[in-house]
Design a protein around this motif. Structure first.
Motif, PDB file in Angstrom:
ATOM      1  N   GLY A  43       0.807  -1.216   0.000  1.00  0.00           N
ATOM      2  CA  GLY A  43       0.000   0.000   0.000  1.00  0.00           C
ATOM      3  C   GLY A  43       0.833   1.255   0.000  1.00  0.00           C
ATOM      4  N   LEU A  44       1.855   1.298   0.873  1.00  0.00           N
ATOM      5  CA  LEU A  44       2.713   2.478   0.952  1.00  0.00           C
ATOM      6  C   LEU A  44       3.510   2.654  -0.335  1.00  0.00           C
ATOM      7  CD1 LEU A  44       3.718   4.832   2.648  1.00  0.00           C
ATOM      8  CD2 LEU A  44       5.465   3.320   3.617  1.00  0.00           C
ATOM      9  N   GLY A  45       3.987   1.538  -0.903  1.00  0.00           N
ATOM     10  CA  GLY A  45       4.739   1.620  -2.152  1.00  0.00           C
ATOM     11  C   GLY A  45       3.902   2.189  -3.280  1.00  0.00           C
ATOM     12  N   ALA A  46       2.640   1.771  -3.354  1.00  0.00           N
ATOM     13  CA  ALA A  46       1.753   2.312  -4.397  1.00  0.00           C
ATOM     14  C   ALA A  46       1.540   3.808  -4.205  1.00  0.00           C
ATOM     15  CB  ALA A  46       0.412   1.574  -4.356  1.00  0.00           C
ATOM     16  N   PRO A  67      -0.657  17.999  -5.305  1.00  0.00           N
ATOM     17  CA  PRO A  67      -1.773  17.438  -4.526  1.00  0.00           C
ATOM     18  C   PRO A  67      -2.960  17.030  -5.379  1.00  0.00           C
ATOM     19  CG  PRO A  67      -0.872  19.342  -3.396  1.00  0.00           C
ATOM     20  CD  PRO A  67      -0.221  19.291  -4.750  1.00  0.00           C
ATOM     21  N   VAL A  68      -3.306  17.841  -6.360  1.00  0.00           N
ATOM     22  CA  VAL A  68      -4.459  17.514  -7.206  1.00  0.00           C
ATOM     23  C   VAL A  68      -4.160  16.311  -8.091  1.00  0.00           C
ATOM     24  CG1 VAL A  68      -5.962  18.360  -9.043  1.00  0.00           C
ATOM     25  CG2 VAL A  68      -5.323  19.861  -7.155  1.00  0.00           C
ATOM     26  N   PHE A  69      -2.960  16.296  -8.703  1.00  0.00           N
ATOM     27  CA  PHE A  69      -2.599  15.133  -9.512  1.00  0.00           C
ATOM     28  C   PHE A  69      -2.606  13.855  -8.662  1.00  0.00           C
ATOM     29  CE2 PHE A  69      -0.471  18.220 -12.478  1.00  0.00           C
ATOM     30  CZ  PHE A  69      -1.171  17.846 -13.615  1.00  0.00           C
ATOM     31  N   ALA A  70      -2.145  13.962  -7.415  1.00  0.00           N
ATOM     32  CA  ALA A  70      -2.069  12.781  -6.548  1.00  0.00           C
ATOM     33  C   ALA A  70      -3.453  12.255  -6.196  1.00  0.00           C
ATOM     34  CB  ALA A  70      -1.294  13.125  -5.273  1.00  0.00           C
ATOM     35  N   VAL A  71      -4.327  13.156  -5.760  1.00  0.00           N
ATOM     36  CA  VAL A  71      -5.633  12.678  -5.301  1.00  0.00           C
ATOM     37  C   VAL A  71      -6.495  12.240  -6.477  1.00  0.00           C
ATOM     38  CG1 VAL A  71      -6.913  14.873  -5.298  1.00  0.00           C
ATOM     39  CG2 VAL A  71      -7.449  13.133  -3.603  1.00  0.00           C
ATOM     40  N   VAL A  72      -6.423  12.970  -7.609  1.00  0.00           N
ATOM     41  CA  VAL A  72      -7.211  12.575  -8.780  1.00  0.00           C
ATOM     42  C   VAL A  72      -6.684  11.267  -9.359  1.00  0.00           C
ATOM     43  CG1 VAL A  72      -7.849  13.205 -11.136  1.00  0.00           C
ATOM     44  CG2 VAL A  72      -7.957  14.913  -9.319  1.00  0.00           C
ATOM     45  N   GLY A  73      -5.354  11.130  -9.447  1.00  0.00           N
ATOM     46  CA  GLY A  73      -4.785   9.878  -9.924  1.00  0.00           C
ATOM     47  C   GLY A  73      -5.156   8.713  -9.029  1.00  0.00           C
ATOM     48  N   GLY A  74      -5.150   8.959  -7.712  1.00  0.00           N
ATOM     49  CA  GLY A  74      -5.550   7.904  -6.782  1.00  0.00           C
ATOM     50  C   GLY A  74      -7.002   7.509  -6.949  1.00  0.00           C
ATOM     51  N   VAL A  75      -7.874   8.498  -7.151  1.00  0.00           N
ATOM     52  CA  VAL A  75      -9.299   8.198  -7.351  1.00  0.00           C
ATOM     53  C   VAL A  75      -9.497   7.374  -8.622  1.00  0.00           C
ATOM     54  CG1 VAL A  75     -11.547   9.222  -7.863  1.00  0.00           C
ATOM     55  CG2 VAL A  75     -10.146  10.172  -6.033  1.00  0.00           C
ATOM     56  N   ALA A 117       1.913  14.858  -1.377  1.00  0.00           N
ATOM     57  CA  ALA A 117       1.496  14.125  -2.573  1.00  0.00           C
ATOM     58  C   ALA A 117       1.325  12.638  -2.275  1.00  0.00           C
ATOM     59  CB  ALA A 117       2.519  14.333  -3.697  1.00  0.00           C
ATOM     60  N   VAL A 118       2.263  12.058  -1.516  1.00  0.00           N
ATOM     61  CA  VAL A 118       2.161  10.633  -1.161  1.00  0.00           C
ATOM     62  C   VAL A 118       0.920  10.390  -0.311  1.00  0.00           C
ATOM     63  CG1 VAL A 118       3.243   8.775   0.175  1.00  0.00           C
ATOM     64  CG2 VAL A 118       4.642  10.194  -1.348  1.00  0.00           C
ATOM     65  N   ALA A 119       0.697  11.257   0.673  1.00  0.00           N
ATOM     66  CA  ALA A 119      -0.459  11.095   1.555  1.00  0.00           C
ATOM     67  C   ALA A 119      -1.762  11.209   0.772  1.00  0.00           C
ATOM     68  CB  ALA A 119      -0.414  12.139   2.667  1.00  0.00           C
ATOM     69  N   LEU A 120      -1.839  12.187  -0.118  1.00  0.00           N
ATOM     70  CA  LEU A 120      -3.073  12.373  -0.873  1.00  0.00           C
ATOM     71  C   LEU A 120      -3.248  11.294  -1.941  1.00  0.00           C
ATOM     72  CD1 LEU A 120      -3.172  16.256  -1.169  1.00  0.00           C
ATOM     73  CD2 LEU A 120      -4.463  14.760   0.356  1.00  0.00           C
ATOM     74  N   ALA A 121      -2.144  10.728  -2.404  1.00  0.00           N
ATOM     75  CA  ALA A 121      -2.255   9.545  -3.269  1.00  0.00           C
ATOM     76  C   ALA A 121      -2.903   8.399  -2.492  1.00  0.00           C
ATOM     77  CB  ALA A 121      -0.879   9.141  -3.788  1.00  0.00           C
ATOM     78  N   GLY A 122      -2.483   8.238  -1.228  1.00  0.00           N
ATOM     79  CA  GLY A 122      -3.114   7.228  -0.380  1.00  0.00           C
ATOM     80  C   GLY A 122      -4.586   7.502  -0.165  1.00  0.00           C
ATOM     81  N   VAL A 123      -4.925   8.779   0.008  1.00  0.00           N
ATOM     82  CA  VAL A 123      -6.333   9.160   0.149  1.00  0.00           C
ATOM     83  C   VAL A 123      -7.112   8.796  -1.104  1.00  0.00           C
ATOM     84  CG1 VAL A 123      -7.890  11.158   0.245  1.00  0.00           C
ATOM     85  CG2 VAL A 123      -5.980  10.982   1.849  1.00  0.00           C
TER      86      VAL A 123
END
Length: 341
Positions: A19-22, A43-51, A295-301
């Motif tokens: 999970g952390l690696g992703a 932050p936006v790229f991270a959270v949108v990419g994660g979604v 960015a990492v945290a928001l990717a996790g989100v």
């Protein structure tokens, strides 16, 4: 058969790494994209990419959950700590005396409307809180700090970040022409941008039209405004613990545990920077580390987000964001006009 005591730890470690690696890989990619397109930001790229990738992550939820929880928790808190390296308490004192009435006024109006209008629109409590602090303080950083205080769900965090981003872009496009129409000076526009635009890159983009004097003043105002995170998070922490209906033994320890550790560390880092104990090169490095951790945290989100729940939320939170953005902008301009008379 006797199972060694350390087997559970060995079983948990791969899940944490998965999970952390992703989240780290997506956070790195978002950071590169944010560097190339700074108006959008990592932050936006991270959270949108994660979604976008969340359906894949949810299929492997048991394996990825521990690592994603670490990204949304400890990594998120450390990002707030490292942001303290950008602040000088001397700047806070010099700029705060002039800009504090405008900052407090716009923040107060924003939080009050988030509560009143959000309730009327039927926006869930945590989501309207995140949109309120994100709009009133400093966007993704404020949302990052408030998330552990209220234990917000990933869906709410993702929606709030996306809403804040939309109106950041609108501010970059609308504010400079508006400033020219109102005949604002570089100093006045810097105060306006610093109090009414959330993300630092968007503050720079908007104020850059007015020149470097406007940019320098706007960025300092923005950094001072970030300090509003501290009292707001303390209040949110108190309210959240009261709502949790803690037993008497826990209430007795409430005073000692009220202040989140990462806020204390944030102030300590800012104090070290004020004392000149953090070299300029280290300040820049910590700033980049903070942005990467966010960015990492928001990717996790994003990877933890339930897309179906976002659809169910509808357009009402977005309408709340629009109302709050307009309220903060008009309050900032209005207070400047009144104070200048």
């Amino acid at each position: 058969m006797i199972v060694p005591a350390d087997v559970p730890c060995r079983r948990r470690a791969p899940g944490t790494a998965t999970g952390l690696g992703a989240a780290v890989l997506l956070g790195l990619a978002a950071t590169v994209a944010g560097t190339l397109v700074p108006v959008v930001g990592a932050p936006v790229f991270a959270v949108v990419g994660g979604v976008v990738l969340s359906p894949l992550a949810r299929r492997r939820s048991p394996a990825m959950a521990p690592g994603l929880h670490l990204a949304k928790g400890l990594v998120l808190q450390l990002s707030v700590v490292f942001l303290g390296a950008q602040l000088s308490l001397r700047q806070v004192l010099s700029v705060g005396a002039e800009s504090l009435p405008v900052m407090l006024g716009s923040l107060g109006v924003c939080l009050l409307l988030a509560w009143l209008v959000g309730r009327r629109l039927g926006v869930p409590r945590d989501l309207r809180t995140l949109i309120g602090v994100g709009t009133g303080i400093c966007g993704a950083s404020a949302i990052a700090a408030a998330t552990p205080a209220i234990r917000a769900r990933s869906n709410d965090v993702a929606y709030a970040i996306s809403t804040i981003f939309l109106f950041n872009v609108a501010a970059v496009l609308v504010f400079p022409p508006l400033g020219h129409v109102l005949e604002l000076s570089a100093h006045a526009f810097g105060l306006f941008a610093g109090t009414a635009v959330n993300d630092t890159s968007s503050v720079v983009a908007a104020a850059g039209v007015y020149g470097q004097d406007a940019v320098r003043y706007a960025v300092v105002v923005k950094l001072v405004r970030a300090l509003m995170i501290i009292p707001v998070v303390l209040v949110l922490t108190t309210l959240n613990r009261r709502r949790a209906d803690l037993p008497e033994t826990s209430k007795a320890r409430l005073a000692a545990s009220l202040v989140p550790w990462f806020l204390v560390a944030f102030l300590a880092v800012a104090a070290l920077n004020t004392a000149g104990l953090i070299p300029v090169a280290a300040q820049a490095a910590l700033h980049h580390v903070a942005l990467l951790f966010i960015a990492v945290a928001l990717a996790g989100v994003g990877l933890s987000t339930d897309v179906a729940a976002l659809r169910r939320a509808g357009a009402r939170p977005l309408l709340l964001g629009l109302i709050l953005w307009a309220a903060v902008s008009s309050t900032s301009l209005g207070l400047q006009y009144l104070l200048a008379r």
